[in-house]
Design a protein around this motif. Structure first.
Motif, PDB file in Angstrom:
ATOM      1  N   GLY A  57       0.793  -1.216   0.000  1.00  0.00           N
ATOM      2  CA  GLY A  57       0.000   0.000   0.000  1.00  0.00           C
ATOM      3  C   GLY A  57       0.818   1.255   0.000  1.00  0.00           C
ATOM      4  N   LEU A  59      -3.222   1.506  -0.864  1.00  0.00           N
ATOM      5  CA  LEU A  59      -4.124   1.185  -1.965  1.00  0.00           C
ATOM      6  C   LEU A  59      -5.348   2.087  -1.882  1.00  0.00           C
ATOM      7  CD1 LEU A  59      -4.199  -2.719  -1.682  1.00  0.00           C
ATOM      8  CD2 LEU A  59      -2.805  -1.355  -3.222  1.00  0.00           C
ATOM      9  N   ALA A  61      -9.156   2.816  -1.968  1.00  0.00           N
ATOM     10  CA  ALA A  61     -10.308   1.968  -1.668  1.00  0.00           C
ATOM     11  C   ALA A  61     -11.461   2.839  -1.181  1.00  0.00           C
ATOM     12  CB  ALA A  61      -9.948   0.938  -0.603  1.00  0.00           C
ATOM     13  N   HIS A  88      -7.468   5.167   1.940  1.00  0.00           N
ATOM     14  CA  HIS A  88      -6.231   4.524   1.501  1.00  0.00           C
ATOM     15  C   HIS A  88      -5.917   3.452   2.530  1.00  0.00           C
ATOM     16  CE1 HIS A  88      -5.941   8.213  -0.862  1.00  0.00           C
ATOM     17  NE2 HIS A  88      -5.239   7.469  -1.702  1.00  0.00           N
ATOM     18  N   THR A 156     -11.728  -2.098  -2.960  1.00  0.00           N
ATOM     19  CA  THR A 156     -10.540  -1.526  -3.586  1.00  0.00           C
ATOM     20  C   THR A 156     -10.919  -0.905  -4.926  1.00  0.00           C
ATOM     21  OG1 THR A 156      -9.950  -3.634  -4.611  1.00  0.00           O
ATOM     22  CG2 THR A 156      -8.948  -3.134  -2.479  1.00  0.00           C
ATOM     23  N   ASP A 161      -6.376  -5.478  -6.949  1.00  0.00           N
ATOM     24  CA  ASP A 161      -5.856  -5.220  -5.608  1.00  0.00           C
ATOM     25  C   ASP A 161      -6.540  -6.054  -4.539  1.00  0.00           C
ATOM     26  OD1 ASP A 161      -4.006  -3.410  -6.523  1.00  0.00           O
ATOM     27  OD2 ASP A 161      -5.252  -1.642  -6.109  1.00  0.00           O
ATOM     28  N   ASN A 162      -7.740  -6.594  -4.823  1.00  0.00           N
ATOM     29  CA  ASN A 162      -8.432  -7.421  -3.823  1.00  0.00           C
ATOM     30  C   ASN A 162      -7.564  -8.600  -3.381  1.00  0.00           C
ATOM     31  OD1 ASN A 162     -10.677  -5.828  -3.824  1.00  0.00           O
ATOM     32  ND2 ASN A 162     -12.079  -7.384  -4.588  1.00  0.00           N
ATOM     33  N   LEU A 165      -4.489  -7.505  -1.408  1.00  0.00           N
ATOM     34  CA  LEU A 165      -4.827  -7.081  -0.050  1.00  0.00           C
ATOM     35  C   LEU A 165      -5.144  -8.272   0.842  1.00  0.00           C
ATOM     36  CD1 LEU A 165      -5.341  -4.841   2.000  1.00  0.00           C
ATOM     37  CD2 LEU A 165      -7.638  -4.571   1.034  1.00  0.00           C
TER      38      LEU A 165
END
Length: 184
Positions: A57, A59, A61, A88, A156, A161-162, A165
């Protein structure tokens, strides 16, 4: 019947004010109803270096909300945990920080994390097919209120990015496997 313009505008302003009052009253009631159930989440340390190295991150979201664990319709309004906002998300050695726009950041310490996964929706936000990352964590007791288990939903900005994360948070939860040198 045609009303004069000032009268029509006045009626619409009164209706708008009534609707706004209803929404704000509902939010206050939700916060009051959940405050005895959920203690205040831990604050971010003044020195963020105390949380350790960044694993992932930040990231982009959307912080969807926090709910009582297992009941994704029971939104928690206490301490601003039910307010949707842009955010974020950063995964650090010491936990997960959700830095929300217009609201205090949420710190999920590594010791509080219980599970991570994906879901199609929660508390007023349905995105379908595992579109939300859900962190299950325990808010520690603050002395007045006992500990509470919560589910926090994050959407996200980029679908790719899921998985990143989820894996980064899962690496915090799962104990490290012993290396061959440790077993000798």
């Amino acid at each position: 019947m045609n009303l004069p313009m000032p009268v029509a505008v006045g009626i619409w302003l009164v209706i708008g004010a009534l609707l706004l009052t209803l929404v704000l009253t509902g939010r206050r009631r939700l916060a009051a109803r959940t405050r005895p159930l959920v203690p205040r989440p831990p604050a971010l340390p003044a020195d963020e270096v105390a949380l350790g190295a960044v694993r992932l991150g930040p990231l982009e979201a959307t912080y969807v909300s926090s709910t009582l664990s297992g009941d994704w319709l029971a939104r928690v309004g206490a301490h601003g945990l039910g307010d949707r906002s842009a955010a974020h998300v950063t995964v650090l050695d010491g936990g997960v920080v959700v830095d929300r726009d217009g609201a205090p950041p949420v710190l999920v310490p590594v010791a509080a994390l219980r599970a991570v996964g994906t879901a199609p929706g929660m508390a007023g936000k349905y995105v379908g097919r595992d579109g939300l990352v859900v962190l299950t964590w325990q808010v520690p007791s603050d002395g007045e209120t006992g500990a509470a288990l919560l589910d926090t939903g994050l959407r996200t900005r980029f679908t790719a990015d899921n998985a990143r994360l989820v894996e980064a948070v899962r690496s915090l939860i799962l104990p490290s496997t012993p290396s061959p040198k440790d077993t000798m």
